[in-house]
Write a protein that holds these residues in place. Structure first.
Motif, PDB file in Angstrom:
ATOM      1  N   HIS A   3       0.830  -1.205   0.000  1.00  0.00           N
ATOM      2  CA  HIS A   3       0.000   0.000   0.000  1.00  0.00           C
ATOM      3  C   HIS A   3       0.867   1.259   0.000  1.00  0.00           C
ATOM      4  O   HIS A   3       0.540   2.238  -0.678  1.00  0.00           O
ATOM      5  N   THR A   6       2.061   1.836  -3.445  1.00  0.00           N
ATOM      6  CA  THR A   6       0.974   2.356  -4.270  1.00  0.00           C
ATOM      7  C   THR A   6       0.818   3.856  -4.075  1.00  0.00           C
ATOM      8  O   THR A   6       0.647   4.606  -5.041  1.00  0.00           O
ATOM      9  N   LYS A   9       3.578   5.674  -5.871  1.00  0.00           N
ATOM     10  CA  LYS A   9       3.254   5.743  -7.307  1.00  0.00           C
ATOM     11  C   LYS A   9       2.172   6.792  -7.564  1.00  0.00           C
ATOM     12  O   LYS A   9       2.254   7.566  -8.528  1.00  0.00           O
ATOM     13  N   TYR A  10       1.143   6.799  -6.728  1.00  0.00           N
ATOM     14  CA  TYR A  10       0.057   7.778  -6.861  1.00  0.00           C
ATOM     15  C   TYR A  10       0.630   9.198  -6.865  1.00  0.00           C
ATOM     16  O   TYR A  10       0.308  10.006  -7.742  1.00  0.00           O
ATOM     17  N   LEU A  25      -4.640   2.921 -10.525  1.00  0.00           N
ATOM     18  CA  LEU A  25      -4.417   2.567  -9.118  1.00  0.00           C
ATOM     19  C   LEU A  25      -5.700   2.634  -8.289  1.00  0.00           C
ATOM     20  O   LEU A  25      -5.695   2.281  -7.115  1.00  0.00           O
ATOM     21  N   LEU A  96      -6.333  -1.815  -4.535  1.00  0.00           N
ATOM     22  CA  LEU A  96      -6.602  -0.547  -5.214  1.00  0.00           C
ATOM     23  C   LEU A  96      -7.062   0.493  -4.197  1.00  0.00           C
ATOM     24  O   LEU A  96      -7.691   0.158  -3.183  1.00  0.00           O
TER      25      LEU A  96
END
Length: 104
Positions: A3, A6, A9-10, A25, A96
């Motif tokens: 997480h 993620t 990356k976001y 994502l 996600l």
């Protein structure tokens, strides 16, 4: 991908304007609660929002896992002023992003 990865990356995709990669994502039923811009529900409405609202320049600290969510803090520049911003992100079982709360 974890997480925390993620969220990294976001933030990377949002800062670079890589909207298609960012939207990948997100869960279909994602909810964004933004202290200034309002609430946006569903991936489609979120995609419209980020297309119309480019990310302001800023810097972000390393995201931190907090139970089932990830917290991140940063500073963005809007109208020649630096604003401290915080965000909490939650995830569905598929990994996600399902909920984002952006606040000061």
């Amino acid at each position: 991908m974890s997480h925390v990865d993620t969220v990294v990356k976001y933030l990377e995709y949002r800062s670079a304007g890589k909207n298609d990669e960012l939207v990948a994502l997100l869960a279909d039923d994602v909810v964004l609660e933004h202290f200034k811009d309002g609430t946006f529900t569903t991936k489609a409405k979120f995609a419209e929002y980020i297309k119309k609202t480019p990310a302001p320049p800023g810097t972000w600290a390393t995201p931190v896992a907090q139970g089932d969510s990830v917290h991140v803090e940063g500073t963005v520049k809007k109208l020649m002023m630096n604003w401290t911003v915080k965000a909490d992100m939650q995830f569905n079982d598929a990994g996600l992003i399902k909920h984002i709360k952006v606040y000061r």
